[in-house]
Design an enzyme around this catalytic site. Structure first.
Site, PDB file in Angstrom:
ATOM      1  N   ASN A 227      -4.835   3.466  -4.862  1.00  0.00           N
ATOM      2  CA  ASN A 227      -3.428   3.230  -5.207  1.00  0.00           C
ATOM      3  C   ASN A 227      -3.066   2.001  -5.332  1.00  0.00           C
ATOM      4  O   ASN A 227      -3.922   0.979  -5.006  1.00  0.00           O
ATOM      5  CB  ASN A 227      -2.655   4.151  -4.089  1.00  0.00           C
ATOM      6  N   ASP A 296      -4.483  10.552   0.628  1.00  0.00           N
ATOM      7  CA  ASP A 296      -4.309  11.658   1.018  1.00  0.00           C
ATOM      8  C   ASP A 296      -5.694  12.553   1.034  1.00  0.00           C
ATOM      9  O   ASP A 296      -5.934  13.329   1.793  1.00  0.00           O
ATOM     10  CB  ASP A 296      -3.393  12.574   0.677  1.00  0.00           C
ATOM     11  N   PHE A 344       4.608   4.092   9.260  1.00  0.00           N
ATOM     12  CA  PHE A 344       5.484   3.752   7.974  1.00  0.00           C
ATOM     13  C   PHE A 344       5.934   4.990   7.270  1.00  0.00           C
ATOM     14  O   PHE A 344       5.118   6.170   7.214  1.00  0.00           O
ATOM     15  CB  PHE A 344       4.543   2.826   7.123  1.00  0.00           C
ATOM     16  N   LYS A 358       8.716  12.824  10.287  1.00  0.00           N
ATOM     17  CA  LYS A 358       7.514  12.399  10.400  1.00  0.00           C
ATOM     18  C   LYS A 358       7.179  11.906  11.808  1.00  0.00           C
ATOM     19  O   LYS A 358       6.031  12.075  12.337  1.00  0.00           O
ATOM     20  CB  LYS A 358       7.148  11.265   9.476  1.00  0.00           C
TER      21      LYS A 358
HETATM   22  O1  C5P Z   1       2.412  11.239   5.577  1.00  0.00           O
HETATM   23  P1  C5P Z   1       2.525   9.947   5.029  1.00  0.00           P
HETATM   24  O2  C5P Z   1       1.266   9.531   4.365  1.00  0.00           O
HETATM   25  O3  C5P Z   1       3.642   9.731   4.381  1.00  0.00           O
HETATM   26  O4  C5P Z   1       2.692   8.787   6.392  1.00  0.00           O
HETATM   27  C1  C5P Z   1       2.759   7.667   6.223  1.00  0.00           C
HETATM   28  C2  C5P Z   1       2.079   6.809   7.525  1.00  0.00           C
HETATM   29  O5  C5P Z   1       1.040   7.770   7.861  1.00  0.00           O
HETATM   30  C3  C5P Z   1       1.834   5.456   7.475  1.00  0.00           C
HETATM   31  O6  C5P Z   1       1.949   4.872   8.521  1.00  0.00           O
HETATM   32  C4  C5P Z   1       0.455   5.771   6.951  1.00  0.00           C
HETATM   33  O7  C5P Z   1      -0.524   4.266   7.161  1.00  0.00           O
HETATM   34  C5  C5P Z   1      -0.242   6.778   8.000  1.00  0.00           C
HETATM   35  N1  C5P Z   1      -1.239   7.502   7.273  1.00  0.00           N
HETATM   36  C6  C5P Z   1      -2.452   7.388   7.943  1.00  0.00           C
HETATM   37  N2  C5P Z   1      -3.526   8.380   7.539  1.00  0.00           N
HETATM   38  C7  C5P Z   1      -3.511   9.093   6.417  1.00  0.00           C
HETATM   39  C8  C5P Z   1      -2.178   9.380   5.793  1.00  0.00           C
HETATM   40  C9  C5P Z   1      -1.045   8.289   6.156  1.00  0.00           C
HETATM   41  O8  C5P Z   1      -2.702   6.684   8.940  1.00  0.00           O
HETATM   42  N3  C5P Z   1      -4.403   9.734   5.736  1.00  0.00           N
END
Ligand code: C5P
Length: 439
Positions: A227, A296, A344, A358
């Site tokens: 990304n 993801d 975040f 969240k």
């Molecule tokens: O669920 P989302 O991606 O919106 O969440 C964002 C937060 O979760 C950020 O702090 C990001 O660094 C963390 N995150 C993570 N591992 C993932 C996805 C998001 O640590 N696989």
């Protein structure tokens, strides 16, 4: 809902400094609000301020003589300037012009207001107000950073229409917002401001781990899924944390940024590598900040050799599997050894609702919510705005919130780190205090 209901200005001795900007006309209303809130208010005006508003106006509103000059034998015979500096429990400068900020950042004492600031060691707040280009100038931003290092709390500035016709950051916060910010600062430092030691952030004992940048999910030896994350926010957080004296580990995906001096950087590529490094680092971290834009999904199978273009198929199907949620894994690890976890949330709508969801769902302690729909902010940009939300401790009940207006990521980072450190100590105090003693 914020926790500001716990603080009060009643009886607080506030020295209101006014410098020479058009926003000075709002300082009269501010003085009134402070008086109405029960504070004792004395006003000091710079020479420039008197071109915008008269001392007589402020004298009528506060019922106190307004001081304008350092070398005024009559005023000095009443309350000398050192006595006045000692009297003030809180210095609030509103508006703070670029010039005044520069003079204070240099430690100058070339008029009454700057002299009082040097001679006082209570709680210091200022509300910057200037043209947006002046605010964005590297010299002003450097001064702002330096002032924060000295212990100043910068309230704002806000962004929007300016008196000069420009639009952008640099507007003074509205007087009502300034009063609310003061109440927040008083809540953070106890019910009364008391001394420099309380507002200078001391992170020397802390280990802070930060994830930053994107992850790369390999498809074959030459291709990957990723990304556009630039890593700027995570690197700014690392810089701010190391400036506060913390030991800082930066677990970084591939980015084109220099490692801030003093920061221990661990380079990773995929989400699985980032998880492994994060779990290792979290064991002895006090604060863990997940700022990385973790993919993801990853490819279920990484091809051993370069995937060849097929001559008879127009489509290629890739099967992806979910990556682990790194921050949730850290947050949900053994409670006694778990760091204070900050996540975040980048959202395009219903910012607060989704961020709160969240915060709870991932069991975080604090979340930094960004509205990524706002032009010029967020992904890849140098500026960002944020809404900080944190869980209330047992005796606070409700979650806390702090809105941070659009500003350079470096400044925003400093405020995020300071808030995380304060919340960590609030949580520590709570857990070291048996519930029967909580009042
Ligand atoms: O669920 P989302 O991606 O919106 O969440 C964002 C937060 O979760 C950020 O702090 C990001 O660094 C963390 N995150 C993570 N591992 C993932 C996805 C998001 O640590 N696989």
């Amino acid at each position: 809902m914020s926790q500001r209901t716990h603080a009060s200005l009643i009886g607080t001795r506030i020295l209101l400094g006014i410098s020479g900007g058009i926003a000075a006309y709002k300082s009269a209303h501010l003085a009134r609000l402070l008086k109405k809130a029960g504070a004792e208010v004395r006003v000091v005006m710079t020479e420039g301020a008197q071109a915008f508003i008269t001392p007589l106006t402020l004298q009528a509103l506060t019922g106190e003589q307004v001081r304008t000059s350092l070398l005024d034998p009559e005023a000095e015979a009443g309350m000398g300037h050192i006595e006045l500096a000692r009297w003030a429990e809180l210095i609030l400068i509103a508006p703070a012009t670029a010039d005044l900020m520069a003079r204070l950042a240099q430690g100058q004492a070339d008029d009454l207001l700057t002299t009082l600031c040097l001679a006082n060691d209570a709680l210091w707040c200022m509300a910057p107000a200037m043209n947006q280009a002046m605010w964005r100038h590297p010299a002003t931003l450097e001064n702002a950073r330096r002032l924060e290092k000295y212990g100043w709390h910068l309230l704002g500035p806000d962004a929007g229409d300016q008196a000069c016709g420009d639009v952008g950051p640099g507007r003074m916060l509205e007087p009502e917002a300034i009063v609310n910010e003061l109440l927040d600062r008083l809540t953070d430092t106890g019910s009364k401001p008391s001394g420099l030691a309380q507002h200078a952030t001391d992170a020397a004992e802390l280990t802070i781990t930060i994830t930053a940048g994107p992850t790369r999910e390999p498809l074959d030896p030459v291709r990957y899924l990723s990304n556009h994350s630039s890593g700027k926010m995570g690197y700014a957080l690392a810089q701010a944390a190391v400036e506060r004296g913390a030991r800082v580990r930066l677990i970084s995906g591939p980015v084109a940024l220099e490692t801030p001096p003093g920061v221990e950087r661990v380079d990773v590529e995929s989400a699985l590598e980032m998880l492994e490094a994060a779990q290792k680092a979290a064991v002895d971290s006090d604060i863990f900040i997940g700022c990385a834009a973790v993919a993801d999904y990853r490819a279920e199978q990484i091809a051993e050799h370069k995937i060849k273009k097929s001559s008879d198929e127009d489509a290629l199907t890739l099967r992806l599997v979910k990556n682990p949620d790194i921050i949730a894994t850290i947050a949900q690890s053994a409670v006694d050894s778990r760091p204070f976890v900050v996540g975040f949330a980048a959202e395009t709508r219903d910012l607060e609702r989704y961020a709160l969801d969240k915060l709870t769902r991932k069991q975080l302690d604090m979340i930094v919510a960004n509205d990524v729909g706002r032009p010029g902010l967020g992904f890849g940009a140098d500026e960002n705005a944020a809404l900080l939300l944190w869980r209330g401790t047992e005796n606070e009940a409700a979650p806390g919130r702090l809105e941070l207006s659009p500003q350079p990521k470096t400044m925003l980072a400093a405020k995020i780190i300071d808030t995380a450190i304060k919340r960590l100590s609030a949580t520590d105090e709570q857990s070291s205090c048996p519930s029967s003693q909580v009042t």
